[in-house]
Design an enzyme around this catalytic site. Structure first.
Site, PDB file in Angstrom:
ATOM      1  N   ASP A 253       0.844  -1.456  -0.026  1.00  0.00           N
ATOM      2  CA  ASP A 253      -0.041   0.088  -0.208  1.00  0.00           C
ATOM      3  C   ASP A 253       0.891   1.393   0.014  1.00  0.00           C
ATOM      4  OD1 ASP A 253      -1.880   1.987   0.514  1.00  0.00           O
ATOM      5  OD2 ASP A 253      -2.498   1.076   2.681  1.00  0.00           O
ATOM      6  N   HIS A 426      -3.708   4.020   6.487  1.00  0.00           N
ATOM      7  CA  HIS A 426      -2.604   3.618   5.467  1.00  0.00           C
ATOM      8  C   HIS A 426      -1.367   3.928   6.081  1.00  0.00           C
ATOM      9  CE1 HIS A 426      -5.845   2.792   2.390  1.00  0.00           C
ATOM     10  NE2 HIS A 426      -6.383   3.683   2.936  1.00  0.00           N
TER      11      HIS A 426
HETATM   12 ZN   LIG Z   1      -9.236  -0.238   2.885  1.00  0.00          ZN
END
Ligand SMILES: [Zn+2]
Length: 617
Positions: A253, A426
């Site tokens: 990510d 994130h």
């Molecule tokens: Zn997500």
């Protein structure tokens, strides 16, 4: 993605109810479009030269592992990646992306799956990392095209997928296979196992794809739980265990990797919310994303513990909480959740309202509250409102107007910039570096992010000792090949088709199709322009609104209709403006489109394209 934030990027709800569509195709027909094979449906955007379909892409060779992102790079959203080895393909995630102003009339963008459709006999399964729409939202649109492969997901993700699927009545039943944490699944010559990651929704997973040449790790969306930059012991244990394996390649990510340090941990957001819930004197209204399910569960459980009552408002919020309840993620025998109609029976300091619309979305709960158009929730100066979310780029003005209108009515407002009431799901830069260090892969492919973010992520990987030749920054449709024998990574010149495929109430089409559709609406029902001048001081419409129409009805012979419409325009505009200050013009225009569209359809059985123009003096 991702970002739950992006999940909720403001879409104009009026679009779905707009009268742009050809007659007889109503909103509710959405469910049957796939079956009716609308002529627009099967078309795709033109292919780039190098993207010639099918046979021009050479078949995969021995000892090669192909990795192809069909979405989620060059963008945040519509995540989908395929892994191909020998006779087997597995697909990870099938997400949507919410388009912006550049594609009017389009509800979602989904990945182009041409490459997979041409090889669907090789597809062994669709594996789902977690239940956010940018990872599961495209399933109803692509599953049939992929030959209905089995879907492997954790229980919560499976529940979300099934719930969404139930809105598409014509589609065949999904072959859903619920997997447990750390279960290892054999699919053809590959194995896949799941591992738990920290994100914003329960049961978020990363995947370990076992090949004869080593493991490929696809992390899904994740961040690292930590205390002052020290990852917590459960994270260390998990990543140490996986890091001890032979890790050939890591895909992970990139959404937040350009933010320095470690992100703010969700645990601390919870602690802050708990303190606020406990100490707030008046009524508390919490606006957040329905996709931030962990936080929502925490708020409800905390309210239960402190003997408070929770009112839930907003469709997506209700649906998600219902799923969490069914799966036992909320405490059993919950007494705290009450219907909105019972709110007045409790002292305000005992009431918490959980609502959607923290992004200033025109039709979500908070905006209706701000515009004094909510049936039950009226703001007073004892109310505290928490906007427990960040602002999605592009929504700044909407959020500003929301805050203006709510605070004008006396509410105290807390948002992420003045109190730690939100954290993202994130990994930030130092978390990303830690993940790469712990997993120690030979090759690295940054995913989930715009190109720039992927570049930043590459630099982070290099800082952890990976060399330039072992990192590939992908574009959508790029065919990355790892040679298991030679231990090299490269990309093919030929690319898989990776145009954008758009979905709206009519099914699937592309930008050109949208234009075609508008033209059809224009050809059959014409257009109707309303010009209203609002006096900004009084909120009243000045003079009689002007109406210009083409191809709709002959105005000279429709004076009655015209007069009635003018009155309705004036009334609708003034109602929508209400006591809003500053005026949210999008909201007013949407109200006009909705009301006038309905009225004209009742009167004429036509659905002209309605273009409201609001001027202020
Ligand atoms: Zn997500």
């Amino acid at each position: 993605m991702n970002e739950p934030e992006t999940m909720h990027k403001k879409i104009n709800p009026a679009r779905r109810h707009s009268y742009h569509r050809p007659k007889n195709i109503s909103h509710s027909n959405k469910n049957i479009i796939g079956r009716t094979r609308h002529p627009l449906q099967a078309k795709r955007p033109p292919l780039r030269n190098e993207e010639k379909r099918g046979s021009s892409i050479p078949p995969i060779e021995k000892d090669i592992i192909r990795i192809i992102p069909f979405g989620g790079v060059e963008e945040v959203g519509k995540n989908m990646t395929a892994f191909e080895y020998g006779d087997d393909i597995i697909v990870v995630d099938a997400g949507i992306y919410f388009p912006g102003d550049e594609t009017p009339g389009v509800d979602y963008v989904i990945p182009d799956t041409t490459y997979l459709e041409e090889r669907k006999s090789k597809i062994r399964g669709l594996f789902i990392t977690h239940a956010h729409l940018d990872h599961i939202g495209a399933i109803p649109y692509v599953q049939e095209k992929l030959g209905n492969p089995p879907i492997y997901a954790r229980k919560l993700s499976a529940a979300f997928i099934q719930k969404r699927q139930s809105e598409f009545l014509h589609l065949p039943k999904l072959d859903m296979r619920i997997v447990e944490r750390e279960e290892k699944i054999k699919v053809g010559s590959l194995t896949v196992s799941f591992f738990a990651v920290t994100h914003t929704i329960p049961e978020a997973m990363g995947l370990i794809i076992g090949t004869p040449h080593g493991n490929i790790i696809h992390s899904g969306d994740l961040k690292i739980d930590h205390k002052d930059g020290e990852p917590l012991s459960f994270e260390v244990e998990e990543f140490t265990k996986i890091g001890n394996e032979n890790n050939l390649c890591l895909l992970t990510d990139s959404t937040n990797v350009d933010r320095p340090g470690f992100g703010f941990p969700e645990r601390e957001v919870h602690e802050n919310l708990r303190k606020i819930i406990k100490e707030t004197k008046g009524r508390l209204i919490i606006g957040t994303f329905a996709s931030l399910l962990e936080r929502i569960i925490y708020i409800i459980n905390t309210a239960e513990e402190l003997g408070k009552k929770v009112v839930i408002d907003g469709r997506s919020m209700k649906v998600n909480i219902e799923i969490a309840r069914e799966l036992g993620l909320l405490k059993k025998g919950l007494k705290s959740i009450i219907p909105i109609t019972e709110m007045e029976n409790h002292p305000p300091e005992n009431v918490i309202i959980l609502a959607t619309g923290a992004q200033g979305d025109a039709y979500a709960v908070l905006m209706r509250v701000a515009n004094k158009q909510h049936k039950y929730i009226k703001i007073n100066n004892h109310d505290t409102i928490i906007l427990s979310s960040s602002i999605i780029p592009g929504n700044e003005r909407g959020v500003q107007k929301l805050k203006d209108n709510l605070s004008r009515q006396g509410a105290k407002i807390l948002h992420y910039a003045i109190a730690d009431v939100h954290s993202s799901g994130h990994a930030y830069k130092d978390e990303a570096a830690w993940i790469i260090k712990m997993l120690n892969p030979k090759f690295f492919i940054p995913i989930h992010g715009y190109h720039y973010m992927l570049r930043v992520h590459k630099a982070i990987a290099e800082s952890q000792g990976l060399s330039d030749k072992n990192i590939v920054i992908p574009d959508n449709g790029m065919i990355v090949e790892i040679d298991g024998q030679k231990q090299t990574i490269s990309q093919l010149k030929k690319r898989a088709p990776a145009g954008i495929v758009m979905v709206d109430a009519l099914g699937q089409g592309n930008v050109k199709d949208v234009v075609v559709r508008d033209r059809k609406a224009l050809a059959t029902d014409g257009m109707f322009v309303i010009v209203a001048v609002i006096d900004i001081k009084t909120g009243k419409v000045r003079k009689s609104p002007d109406i210009i129409s083409r191809g709709f009805v002959y105005l000279k012979e429709s004076q009655d209709l015209l007069n009635q419409t003018r009155l309705l325009v004036k009334k609708t505009t003034e109602n929508a403006v209400g006591e809003m200050h500053p005026i949210n013009f999008d909201y007013v225009k949407n109200s006009l489109r909705e009301t006038i569209g309905k009225f004209l359809y009742q009167q004429t059985k036509k659905r002209p394209i309605i273009l409201p123009v609001i001027l202020e003096v």
